[in-house]
Design a protein around this motif. Sequence first.
Motif, PDB file in Angstrom:
ATOM      1  N   SER A  82       0.836  -1.193   0.000  1.00  0.00           N
ATOM      2  CA  SER A  82       0.000   0.000   0.000  1.00  0.00           C
ATOM      3  C   SER A  82       0.875   1.249   0.000  1.00  0.00           C
ATOM      4  N   ARG A  83       0.416   2.273  -0.673  1.00  0.00           N
ATOM      5  CA  ARG A  83       1.186   3.518  -0.743  1.00  0.00           C
ATOM      6  C   ARG A  83       0.892   4.440   0.429  1.00  0.00           C
ATOM      7  N   HIS A  84      -0.089   4.098   1.254  1.00  0.00           N
ATOM      8  CA  HIS A  84      -0.495   4.967   2.352  1.00  0.00           C
ATOM      9  C   HIS A  84       0.364   4.700   3.588  1.00  0.00           C
ATOM     10  N   LEU A 139      -8.337  -0.096  -2.401  1.00  0.00           N
ATOM     11  CA  LEU A 139      -9.139   1.116  -2.519  1.00  0.00           C
ATOM     12  C   LEU A 139      -9.285   1.861  -1.195  1.00  0.00           C
ATOM     13  N   TYR A 140      -8.575   1.401  -0.178  1.00  0.00           N
ATOM     14  CA  TYR A 140      -8.675   2.058   1.134  1.00  0.00           C
ATOM     15  C   TYR A 140      -8.104   3.475   1.067  1.00  0.00           C
ATOM     16  N   THR A 141      -8.848   4.414   1.627  1.00  0.00           N
ATOM     17  CA  THR A 141      -8.409   5.810   1.673  1.00  0.00           C
ATOM     18  C   THR A 141      -8.207   6.204   3.129  1.00  0.00           C
ATOM     19  N   PRO A 142      -6.996   6.527   3.543  1.00  0.00           N
ATOM     20  CA  PRO A 142      -6.760   6.876   4.953  1.00  0.00           C
ATOM     21  C   PRO A 142      -7.351   8.230   5.285  1.00  0.00           C
ATOM     22  N   THR A 219      -7.285   4.532  11.700  1.00  0.00           N
ATOM     23  CA  THR A 219      -7.770   3.909  10.472  1.00  0.00           C
ATOM     24  C   THR A 219      -9.106   4.463   9.997  1.00  0.00           C
ATOM     25  N   CYS A 221     -11.974   3.207  10.407  1.00  0.00           N
ATOM     26  CA  CYS A 221     -12.559   2.028   9.776  1.00  0.00           C
ATOM     27  C   CYS A 221     -13.677   1.488  10.668  1.00  0.00           C
TER      28      CYS A 221
END
Length: 263
Positions: A82-84, A139-142, A219, A221
Amino acid sequence: PQWYPARQSLRLDPKGRSLKDEDVLQSLPVGTTATLYFRDLGAQISWVTVFLTEYAGPLLIYLLFYFRVPFLYGPRYDFTASRHRVVQCPLPATAASPKCPQRVPNVSPTCPQCPPCPQNCTYYWGFAAWMAYYINHPLYTPPGECHLSLSPVPVTVTCHCHCHLSLSLSLSLSPLHQPPATRKIPYPTRNPFTWLFLLVSCPNYTYEVGSWIGFTIMTQCLPVALFSLVGFVQMAIWAQGKHRSYLREFRDYPPLRSPIVPF
């Protein structure tokens, strides 16, 4: 011969509680004769095995999603990172299994009555997979870097560990075969991480809840928030039981302490 000592239970009443290992026959409320009722507790599992199974499993499950092994998110995402920063940070993997390294050293080496290990594993492993799936999803957006910098997870996890160490040293979590005379009231020490003992009976639970609240902030989340809520309810029940046990066992127990939430 098939009923080894760990699975044996002796009682004075068929529906009563099992006698403790340290009980002496002369001290029991019986006359010149006594009838003891035997009960087979069933197959036993050591607490170390239980905790390693319940709490090491979620860490391994989280790492599977973290490294995006095949068949999780699709072929083009296999073994991609992940890039986040909030996902790459090692804090989530550490927070995903905070109990494993801290609770095992404090438990009795004896084999207690077999707990509902399959149900607990389903609970912990299932929540770990549910949380890890969304946190590590392509597709997770922090929520933002500010949430990561403000997260109290490092502090609460450190405090959690120190409280377990203090409980172990005070022998309040002494093995069941030790007589009650060796058990002491846990008090705070010069270590500031233990000062919450002034206000609550189970600061280890308080700090653990704080860790999951911080993990939720990190998160943003929903599965993490639900797990934090369910965990708080369960730990509050455990804390209330331990608090009542302290009040029964120690007459000079500090009156200002509450089970898990200060004041």
